[in-house]
Design a protein around this motif. Structure first.
Motif, mmCIF file in Angstrom:
data_model
loop_
_atom_site.group_PDB
_atom_site.id
_atom_site.type_symbol
_atom_site.label_atom_id
_atom_site.label_comp_id
_atom_site.label_asym_id
_atom_site.label_seq_id
_atom_site.Cartn_x
_atom_site.Cartn_y
_atom_site.Cartn_z
ATOM 1 N N LYS A 121 37.885 40.429 36.290
ATOM 2 C CA LYS A 121 37.765 40.362 37.753
ATOM 3 C C LYS A 121 36.370 39.931 38.161
ATOM 4 C CE LYS A 121 41.245 43.923 38.799
ATOM 5 N NZ LYS A 121 41.457 45.296 39.341
ATOM 6 N N LYS A 122 35.368 40.489 37.474
ATOM 7 C CA LYS A 122 33.994 40.154 37.816
ATOM 8 C C LYS A 122 33.671 38.703 37.460
ATOM 9 C CE LYS A 122 32.095 44.848 37.390
ATOM 10 N NZ LYS A 122 31.514 44.953 38.735
ATOM 11 N N ILE A 123 34.090 38.271 36.278
ATOM 12 C CA ILE A 123 33.826 36.884 35.880
ATOM 13 C C ILE A 123 34.529 35.907 36.806
ATOM 14 C CG2 ILE A 123 34.224 35.155 34.082
ATOM 15 C CD1 ILE A 123 33.823 37.282 32.002
ATOM 16 N N ASN A 124 35.809 36.127 37.037
ATOM 17 C CA ASN A 124 36.597 35.168 37.810
ATOM 18 C C ASN A 124 36.264 35.172 39.289
ATOM 19 O OD1 ASN A 124 37.985 34.246 35.530
ATOM 20 N ND2 ASN A 124 39.550 35.829 35.703
ATOM 21 N N SER A 125 35.680 36.265 39.776
ATOM 22 C CA SER A 125 35.291 36.294 41.185
ATOM 23 C C SER A 125 33.927 35.664 41.422
ATOM 24 C CB SER A 125 35.267 37.741 41.694
ATOM 25 O OG SER A 125 34.255 38.493 41.028
ATOM 26 N N HIS A 126 33.186 35.394 40.341
ATOM 27 C CA HIS A 126 31.851 34.819 40.464
ATOM 28 C C HIS A 126 31.790 33.380 39.956
ATOM 29 C CE1 HIS A 126 30.725 39.050 40.974
ATOM 30 N NE2 HIS A 126 29.590 38.618 41.465
ATOM 31 N N SER A 127 32.932 32.756 39.729
ATOM 32 C CA SER A 127 32.905 31.423 39.151
ATOM 33 C C SER A 127 34.197 30.678 39.437
ATOM 34 C CB SER A 127 32.691 31.512 37.638
ATOM 35 O OG SER A 127 32.772 30.244 37.045
ATOM 36 N N THR A 128 34.082 29.360 39.485
ATOM 37 C CA THR A 128 35.281 28.531 39.581
ATOM 38 C C THR A 128 35.959 28.390 38.223
ATOM 39 O OG1 THR A 128 33.927 26.551 39.228
ATOM 40 C CG2 THR A 128 34.349 27.212 41.520
ATOM 41 N N LEU A 129 35.235 28.737 37.156
ATOM 42 C CA LEU A 129 35.810 28.736 35.819
ATOM 43 C C LEU A 129 36.578 30.041 35.613
ATOM 44 C CD1 LEU A 129 32.687 27.465 33.842
ATOM 45 C CD2 LEU A 129 34.640 26.112 34.619
ATOM 46 N N LYS A 130 37.833 29.939 35.266
ATOM 47 C CA LYS A 130 38.683 31.118 35.146
ATOM 48 C C LYS A 130 38.914 31.473 33.678
ATOM 49 C CE LYS A 130 38.926 31.207 39.562
ATOM 50 N NZ LYS A 130 38.082 32.178 40.297
ATOM 51 N N TYR A 131 38.910 32.783 33.413
ATOM 52 C CA TYR A 131 39.042 33.277 32.053
ATOM 53 C C TYR A 131 40.209 34.262 31.937
ATOM 54 C CZ TYR A 131 34.456 31.353 30.844
ATOM 55 O OH TYR A 131 33.415 30.500 30.592
ATOM 56 N N LYS A 132 40.749 34.322 30.726
ATOM 57 C CA LYS A 132 41.708 35.349 30.342
ATOM 58 C C LYS A 132 41.202 36.016 29.067
ATOM 59 C CE LYS A 132 45.848 33.177 32.319
ATOM 60 N NZ LYS A 132 47.224 32.664 32.032
ATOM 61 N N TYR A 133 41.927 37.020 28.604
ATOM 62 C CA TYR A 133 41.500 37.707 27.388
ATOM 63 C C TYR A 133 42.708 38.188 26.594
ATOM 64 C CZ TYR A 133 42.719 42.301 29.285
ATOM 65 O OH TYR A 133 43.410 43.379 29.794
ATOM 66 N N VAL A 134 42.465 38.449 25.316
ATOM 67 C CA VAL A 134 43.438 39.111 24.460
ATOM 68 C C VAL A 134 42.663 40.143 23.661
ATOM 69 C CG1 VAL A 134 43.201 37.284 22.702
ATOM 70 C CG2 VAL A 134 45.203 38.780 22.690
ATOM 71 N N ILE A 135 43.190 41.359 23.567
ATOM 72 C CA ILE A 135 42.432 42.469 22.989
ATOM 73 C C ILE A 135 43.191 43.089 21.824
ATOM 74 C CG2 ILE A 135 43.385 44.252 24.522
ATOM 75 C CD1 ILE A 135 40.455 45.356 24.697
ATOM 76 N N SER A 136 42.446 43.630 20.873
ATOM 77 C CA SER A 136 43.034 44.224 19.672
ATOM 78 C C SER A 136 43.465 45.661 19.920
ATOM 79 C CB SER A 136 42.002 44.207 18.534
ATOM 80 O OG SER A 136 40.992 45.177 18.768
ATOM 81 N N ASP A 137 44.096 46.221 18.905
ATOM 82 C CA ASP A 137 44.298 47.663 18.877
ATOM 83 C C ASP A 137 42.939 48.349 18.734
ATOM 84 O OD1 ASP A 137 47.035 47.187 18.896
ATOM 85 O OD2 ASP A 137 47.188 47.279 16.697
#
Length: 323
Positions: free
Chosen positions: A73-89
């Motif tokens: 939320k913080k990254i995508n609200s401060h940039s036109t570049l949009k990010y996603k993530y995938v997280i481990s156990d």
């Protein structure tokens, strides 16, 4: 006591319009909500992450499982570049548990095909191989000629560095069979130097002695801070295509303490780490390795730059026409 480290590596891919891709790895050292909410850490952390198209984050400490959504939320609200993530156990034998996460930019149409935490045995019976199981992600990256690459995040236990690094080839072979690809990058804090890993032990590491793998980070590269000088953090590049496309000689430390004009106290609180850059040219398959360079990432987003661009001095040459 070892100071936790972080490392960034840029692996650059080119399409016919010479776009490029940066891939990195960052051990943030006990990354939780406290650091994310810190008014000093947050803006610098965001700038560092935004330097890369895909970045592995290590030592995520969050029992609420809300840290990465909040970070996005913080990254995508401060940039036109949009990010996603995938997280481990959640991984770890002791009471100190952590997670890995790959954060990736969506603009280049990068996507996750599959992911899993490597099954290394039964931890309850002390029959597992790793203190922290590796995290495997298969990415679809349209700008590359090979289209797909598996990335394996690892955080090697310092007291078991020699034995765990020996076992990385077993992980690589398992990933290759399961995902049906030889294009695999193992990356992360491997504690592969100094007291944890004497030079004499390299001859015991099959992946290091084999010509089937590249280790872009030189043994004399310092990926630590303070008075230490150790190449703890490593990347292992496997697969004929990836090995051919690697441009040697561009692995070096990016000092973001200097780039962002940090004090020693601020630098250590953020992550206690350097940034190391290497180059891969993914349009080299028809040309000898000594005869071609690539048009690289180009200028970084303005909001990802520090007060200096130390570490960004990567060759900027024109588009190549292949036979």
């Amino acid at each position: 006591m070892k100071t936790n480290t972080a490392i960034f590596v840029a692996l650059l891919c080119l399409s016919q319009i010479t776009t490029a891709l940066r891939i990195g790895s960052f051990n943030i050292q006990g990354f939780g909500h406290k650091k994310l909410k810190d008014k000093f850490v947050f803006p610098i952390l965001i700038k560092i992450i935004k330097r890369y198209d895909i970045i592995l984050l290590q030592e995520i400490r969050d029992h609420t499982q809300t840290l990465l959504p909040d970070l996005m939320k913080k990254i995508n609200s401060h940039s036109t570049l949009k990010y996603k993530y995938v997280i481990s156990d959640i991984v770890g034998r002791s009471t100190y548990k952590e997670q890995y996460a790959f954060v990736y930019r969506t603009k280049e149409h990068i996507s996750v095909i599959s992911n899993y935490t490597y099954n290394d045995g039964n931890e309850d019976n002390d029959n597992d191989l790793f203190s922290r199981e590796p995290f495997v992600v298969l990415f679809d990256i349209p700008c590359t000629q090979f289209k797909q690459v598996a990335m394996v995040g690892v955080h090697i236990a310092p007291e078991e560095a020699v034995e765990e690094i020996k076992l990385l080839e077993k992980v690589r072979n398992s990933v290759s069979r399961k995902l049906r690809t030889s294009n695999i990058i193992l990356m992360g804090d491997m504690n592969a130097d100094c007291d944890f890993f004497p030079d004499s032990k390299w001859q015991e590491i099959p992946m290091r002695m084999s010509q089937n793998y590249l280790w872009p980070i030189c043994d004399d590269t310092d990926t630590t801070v303070k008075s230490t000088h150790c190449a703890y953090d490593r990347f292992i590049v496997g697969g004929r295509t990836l090995r051919k496309e690697y441009l040697p000689g561009y692995a070096k430390a990016y000092r973001f303490d200097e780039a962002f004009d940090l004090t020693d106290k601020q630098y250590l609180f953020l992550s206690a780490a350097d940034d190391v850059v290497s180059v891969v040219n993914f349009l080299q398959s028809a040309v000898s390795s000594g005869g071609i360079h690539c048009n690289l990432f180009g200028s970084l987003p303005k909001d990802a730059q520090g007060s200096s661009e130390i570490g960004d001095e990567i060759p900027n040459v024109g588009r190549q026409v292949l036979d």
